[in-house]
Design a protein around this motif. Structure first.
Motif, PDB file in Angstrom:
ATOM      1  N   VAL A 141     139.249 109.426 -30.150  1.00 12.95           N
ATOM      2  CA  VAL A 141     140.004 110.653 -29.912  1.00 12.95           C
ATOM      3  C   VAL A 141     141.414 110.444 -30.454  1.00 12.95           C
ATOM      4  O   VAL A 141     142.082 109.465 -30.119  1.00 12.95           O
ATOM      5  N   SER A 143     145.208 112.092 -31.003  1.00 12.98           N
ATOM      6  CA  SER A 143     146.093 113.091 -30.402  1.00 12.98           C
ATOM      7  C   SER A 143     146.449 114.212 -31.370  1.00 12.98           C
ATOM      8  O   SER A 143     146.439 115.391 -31.005  1.00 12.98           O
ATOM      9  N   GLU A 146     143.644 116.719 -31.706  1.00  8.87           N
ATOM     10  CA  GLU A 146     143.377 117.481 -30.478  1.00  8.87           C
ATOM     11  C   GLU A 146     144.591 118.275 -30.003  1.00  8.87           C
ATOM     12  O   GLU A 146     144.458 119.166 -29.162  1.00  8.87           O
ATOM     13  N   LEU A 148     146.809 117.075 -28.144  1.00  7.50           N
ATOM     14  CA  LEU A 148     147.052 116.543 -26.796  1.00  7.50           C
ATOM     15  C   LEU A 148     147.668 115.169 -27.005  1.00  7.50           C
ATOM     16  O   LEU A 148     147.506 114.569 -28.068  1.00  7.50           O
ATOM     17  N   ASP A 154     145.384 115.284 -19.756  1.00  6.39           N
ATOM     18  CA  ASP A 154     144.331 116.038 -20.450  1.00  6.39           C
ATOM     19  C   ASP A 154     143.690 115.254 -21.592  1.00  6.39           C
ATOM     20  O   ASP A 154     142.497 115.398 -21.849  1.00  6.39           O
ATOM     21  N   ILE A 155     144.436 114.368 -22.264  1.00 13.77           N
ATOM     22  CA  ILE A 155     143.825 113.639 -23.376  1.00 13.77           C
ATOM     23  C   ILE A 155     142.878 112.549 -22.875  1.00 13.77           C
ATOM     24  O   ILE A 155     141.839 112.295 -23.484  1.00 13.77           O
ATOM     25  N   TYR A 156     143.194 111.933 -21.734  1.00 10.40           N
ATOM     26  CA  TYR A 156     142.267 110.945 -21.159  1.00 10.40           C
ATOM     27  C   TYR A 156     140.997 111.644 -20.683  1.00 10.40           C
ATOM     28  O   TYR A 156     139.881 111.138 -20.885  1.00 10.40           O
ATOM     29  N   GLU A 157     141.180 112.790 -20.053  1.00 12.22           N
ATOM     30  CA  GLU A 157     140.021 113.530 -19.547  1.00 12.22           C
ATOM     31  C   GLU A 157     139.141 114.014 -20.703  1.00 12.22           C
ATOM     32  O   GLU A 157     137.906 113.985 -20.610  1.00 12.22           O
ATOM     33  N   LEU A 158     139.762 114.429 -21.807  1.00 13.13           N
ATOM     34  CA  LEU A 158     138.992 114.824 -22.981  1.00 13.13           C
ATOM     35  C   LEU A 158     138.198 113.641 -23.523  1.00 13.13           C
ATOM     36  O   LEU A 158     137.015 113.773 -23.857  1.00 13.13           O
ATOM     37  N   ALA A 159     138.847 112.478 -23.621  1.00 11.73           N
ATOM     38  CA  ALA A 159     138.156 111.296 -24.141  1.00 11.73           C
ATOM     39  C   ALA A 159     136.963 110.925 -23.265  1.00 11.73           C
ATOM     40  O   ALA A 159     135.866 110.667 -23.769  1.00 11.73           O
ATOM     41  N   SER A 161     135.233 112.852 -21.307  1.00  8.68           N
ATOM     42  CA  SER A 161     134.198 113.876 -21.453  1.00  8.68           C
ATOM     43  C   SER A 161     133.462 113.721 -22.781  1.00  8.68           C
ATOM     44  O   SER A 161     132.228 113.742 -22.828  1.00  8.68           O
ATOM     45  N   ARG A 162     134.210 113.538 -23.850  1.00 10.27           N
ATOM     46  CA  ARG A 162     133.589 113.441 -25.173  1.00 10.27           C
ATOM     47  C   ARG A 162     132.733 112.187 -25.298  1.00 10.27           C
ATOM     48  O   ARG A 162     131.675 112.198 -25.930  1.00 10.27           O
TER      49      ARG A 162
END
Length: 210
Positions: A141, A143, A146, A148, A154-159, A161-162
Protein backbone atom coordinates in the motif's frame (compact mmCIF):
# COMPACT_ATOMS: atom_id res chain seq x y z
CA UNK A 1 5.61 -20.72 11.45
CA UNK A 2 5.27 -21.11 15.20
CA UNK A 3 1.94 -22.18 16.62
CA UNK A 4 2.91 -20.29 19.78
CA UNK A 5 2.87 -16.87 18.11
CA UNK A 6 -0.27 -14.81 17.45
CA UNK A 7 1.49 -13.19 14.49
CA UNK A 8 1.04 -14.51 10.95
CA UNK A 9 2.09 -11.50 8.87
CA UNK A 10 4.74 -8.77 8.89
CA UNK A 11 4.25 -5.38 7.23
CA UNK A 12 7.32 -3.32 6.35
CA UNK A 13 7.87 0.37 5.79
CA UNK A 14 10.23 1.07 2.87
CA UNK A 15 12.63 3.99 3.43
CA UNK A 16 14.74 3.49 6.51
CA UNK A 17 13.58 -0.13 6.87
CA UNK A 18 13.88 -2.03 3.60
CA UNK A 19 15.71 0.67 1.65
CA UNK A 20 18.56 3.03 2.48
CA UNK A 21 17.16 6.46 1.56
CA UNK A 22 19.59 9.37 1.55
CA UNK A 23 18.82 12.71 -0.08
CA UNK A 24 22.52 13.55 0.24
CA UNK A 25 23.51 10.61 -1.95
CA UNK A 26 21.49 12.11 -4.79
CA UNK A 27 22.87 15.64 -4.51
CA UNK A 28 26.53 15.24 -3.54
CA UNK A 29 28.94 15.90 -6.40
CA UNK A 30 26.29 17.82 -8.33
CA UNK A 31 25.84 20.89 -6.13
CA UNK A 32 28.14 22.84 -3.79
CA UNK A 33 28.81 20.98 -0.50
CA UNK A 34 27.57 23.86 1.64
CA UNK A 35 24.28 23.93 -0.27
CA UNK A 36 23.84 20.16 0.11
CA UNK A 37 24.59 20.46 3.85
CA UNK A 38 21.89 23.10 4.26
CA UNK A 39 19.32 21.14 2.27
CA UNK A 40 20.00 17.97 4.28
CA UNK A 41 20.11 19.64 7.70
CA UNK A 42 17.81 18.19 10.34
CA UNK A 43 15.71 21.35 10.58
CA UNK A 44 14.91 21.13 6.83
CA UNK A 45 15.55 24.85 6.11
CA UNK A 46 14.78 24.47 2.39
CA UNK A 47 11.70 22.33 2.90
CA UNK A 48 12.78 19.29 0.86
CA UNK A 49 11.33 16.84 3.35
CA UNK A 50 8.20 18.96 3.78
CA UNK A 51 7.61 19.05 0.02
CA UNK A 52 8.29 15.35 -0.20
CA UNK A 53 5.67 14.75 2.50
CA UNK A 54 3.19 16.50 0.25
CA UNK A 55 4.18 14.20 -2.60
CA UNK A 56 3.78 11.22 -0.28
CA UNK A 57 0.27 12.41 0.57
CA UNK A 58 -0.72 12.28 -3.09
CA UNK A 59 0.10 15.70 -4.55
CA UNK A 60 1.72 15.92 -7.98
CA UNK A 61 5.19 17.43 -8.27
CA UNK A 62 3.87 19.87 -10.89
CA UNK A 63 1.41 21.27 -8.34
CA UNK A 64 4.06 21.58 -5.62
CA UNK A 65 6.77 23.26 -7.71
CA UNK A 66 5.20 26.75 -7.76
CA UNK A 67 5.30 26.73 -3.96
CA UNK A 68 8.93 25.61 -3.99
CA UNK A 69 9.83 28.47 -6.34
CA UNK A 70 7.91 31.03 -4.30
CA UNK A 71 9.20 29.86 -0.91
CA UNK A 72 12.78 28.87 -1.78
CA UNK A 73 13.67 30.73 -4.98
CA UNK A 74 14.53 29.45 -8.44
CA UNK A 75 17.95 28.03 -7.53
CA UNK A 76 16.77 25.77 -4.71
CA UNK A 77 13.65 24.88 -6.71
CA UNK A 78 15.92 23.71 -9.52
CA UNK A 79 17.78 21.46 -7.08
CA UNK A 80 14.52 20.02 -5.79
CA UNK A 81 13.46 19.29 -9.38
CA UNK A 82 16.83 17.57 -9.95
CA UNK A 83 16.29 15.53 -6.78
CA UNK A 84 12.89 14.31 -7.94
CA UNK A 85 14.16 13.59 -11.46
CA UNK A 86 17.12 11.57 -10.11
CA UNK A 87 15.34 9.97 -7.17
CA UNK A 88 16.90 6.57 -7.75
CA UNK A 89 20.27 8.03 -6.76
CA UNK A 90 18.84 8.65 -3.28
CA UNK A 91 18.24 4.89 -2.92
CA UNK A 92 21.76 3.40 -3.00
CA UNK A 93 20.93 -0.05 -1.60
CA UNK A 94 18.62 -2.28 0.38
CA UNK A 95 19.53 -2.03 4.04
CA UNK A 96 21.86 -4.79 5.24
CA UNK A 97 20.15 -8.04 6.14
CA UNK A 98 16.66 -7.04 5.05
CA UNK A 99 16.42 -9.06 1.85
CA UNK A 100 17.48 -12.12 3.84
CA UNK A 101 14.94 -11.36 6.55
CA UNK A 102 12.15 -11.24 3.96
CA UNK A 103 13.35 -14.53 2.51
CA UNK A 104 13.49 -16.16 5.94
CA UNK A 105 10.02 -14.99 6.93
CA UNK A 106 8.47 -16.22 3.68
CA UNK A 107 10.27 -19.54 3.96
CA UNK A 108 8.83 -19.96 7.46
CA UNK A 109 5.30 -19.38 6.16
CA UNK A 110 4.73 -15.79 7.25
CA UNK A 111 3.13 -13.23 4.99
CA UNK A 112 5.28 -10.22 4.13
CA UNK A 113 3.81 -6.93 2.91
CA UNK A 114 4.69 -3.28 2.32
CA UNK A 115 3.18 -0.05 3.64
CA UNK A 116 4.99 3.12 2.66
CA UNK A 117 4.58 6.87 2.56
CA UNK A 118 5.79 7.45 -1.00
CA UNK A 119 4.85 9.54 -4.03
CA UNK A 120 2.72 7.91 -6.70
CA UNK A 121 5.09 9.46 -9.25
CA UNK A 122 8.31 7.92 -7.93
CA UNK A 123 7.31 4.63 -6.25
CA UNK A 124 8.04 2.75 -9.47
CA UNK A 125 11.73 3.63 -9.00
CA UNK A 126 11.92 1.48 -5.86
CA UNK A 127 10.53 -1.56 -7.67
CA UNK A 128 12.55 -0.90 -10.83
CA UNK A 129 15.82 -0.58 -8.91
CA UNK A 130 15.11 -3.37 -6.43
CA UNK A 131 12.97 -5.96 -8.27
CA UNK A 132 13.36 -8.32 -5.31
CA UNK A 133 10.80 -6.14 -3.51
CA UNK A 134 8.15 -7.15 -6.02
CA UNK A 135 9.26 -10.77 -5.80
CA UNK A 136 9.24 -10.96 -2.01
CA UNK A 137 6.38 -8.69 -0.92
CA UNK A 138 2.89 -10.01 -1.52
CA UNK A 139 1.44 -6.52 -1.97
CA UNK A 140 2.22 -2.92 -0.99
CA UNK A 141 0.00 0.00 0.00
CA UNK A 142 1.47 3.33 -1.15
CA UNK A 143 0.30 6.55 0.48
CA UNK A 144 0.61 8.70 -2.64
CA UNK A 145 -1.59 6.34 -4.63
CA UNK A 146 -4.24 6.05 -1.92
CA UNK A 147 -3.98 9.71 -0.82
CA UNK A 148 -3.82 8.48 2.75
CA UNK A 149 -0.78 8.99 4.93
CA UNK A 150 0.89 7.38 7.94
CA UNK A 151 0.45 7.82 10.87
CA UNK A 152 -3.29 8.33 10.27
CA UNK A 153 -5.41 5.31 11.17
CA UNK A 154 -7.13 5.08 7.78
CA UNK A 155 -4.03 3.93 5.88
CA UNK A 156 -3.31 1.10 8.34
CA UNK A 157 -6.94 0.03 8.22
CA UNK A 158 -6.86 0.09 4.41
CA UNK A 159 -3.71 -2.06 4.37
CA UNK A 160 -5.21 -4.60 6.75
CA UNK A 161 -8.40 -4.79 4.71
CA UNK A 162 -6.61 -5.07 1.37
CA UNK A 163 -4.18 -7.69 2.64
CA UNK A 164 -6.95 -9.63 4.39
CA UNK A 165 -5.29 -9.39 7.81
CA UNK A 166 -6.39 -8.92 11.40
CA UNK A 167 -4.52 -6.29 13.40
CA UNK A 168 -3.81 -8.65 16.29
CA UNK A 169 -2.06 -11.12 13.98
CA UNK A 170 0.02 -8.48 12.19
CA UNK A 171 3.23 -6.71 13.11
CA UNK A 172 4.49 -3.48 11.54
CA UNK A 173 8.09 -2.27 11.33
CA UNK A 174 8.83 1.42 10.73
CA UNK A 175 11.82 3.64 11.56
CA UNK A 176 9.61 6.58 12.67
CA UNK A 177 8.13 6.57 16.16
CA UNK A 178 4.85 8.28 15.21
CA UNK A 179 4.20 5.67 12.51
CA UNK A 180 4.82 2.86 15.00
CA UNK A 181 2.39 4.52 17.41
CA UNK A 182 -0.17 4.86 14.60
CA UNK A 183 -0.03 1.14 13.91
CA UNK A 184 -0.37 0.30 17.58
CA UNK A 185 -3.41 2.59 17.80
CA UNK A 186 -5.33 0.37 15.37
CA UNK A 187 -4.41 -2.77 17.31
CA UNK A 188 -1.33 -3.97 15.45
CA UNK A 189 1.90 -5.11 17.01
CA UNK A 190 4.59 -2.63 15.97
CA UNK A 191 8.26 -1.91 16.56
CA UNK A 192 10.58 0.92 15.71
CA UNK A 193 13.14 -0.38 13.24
CA UNK A 194 16.84 0.23 13.82
CA UNK A 195 18.53 -2.62 11.93
CA UNK A 196 17.89 -6.15 10.69
CA UNK A 197 19.26 -7.86 13.78
CA UNK A 198 17.09 -5.83 16.13
CA UNK A 199 14.09 -6.53 13.89
CA UNK A 200 14.77 -10.26 14.21
CA UNK A 201 14.89 -9.93 18.00
CA UNK A 202 11.69 -7.90 18.07
CA UNK A 203 9.81 -10.39 15.92
CA UNK A 204 11.15 -13.31 17.97
CA UNK A 205 9.85 -11.57 21.11
CA UNK A 206 6.34 -12.21 19.75
CA UNK A 207 7.06 -15.92 19.51
CA UNK A 208 7.79 -15.91 15.80
CA UNK A 209 10.18 -18.60 14.52
CA UNK A 210 11.98 -18.14 11.21
Amino acid sequence: MSNESPVTDVIFDFCGVLLDWRCRACLEGHFPPEVVDRICADDDPHGFFRYEDRMDAGEDVADIMPDVVREQGEYIAGIFRYYVDHYGDALPRMLPGMEQLLHDLKSAGYGVWGLTNWSHETIHIAFDKFPQLDELLEDTVVSGIEKLHKPNADIYELALSRFGLKPESSVFLDDTVKNVTGAQAVGMHAFRFTDAEQARRDLASLGMEF
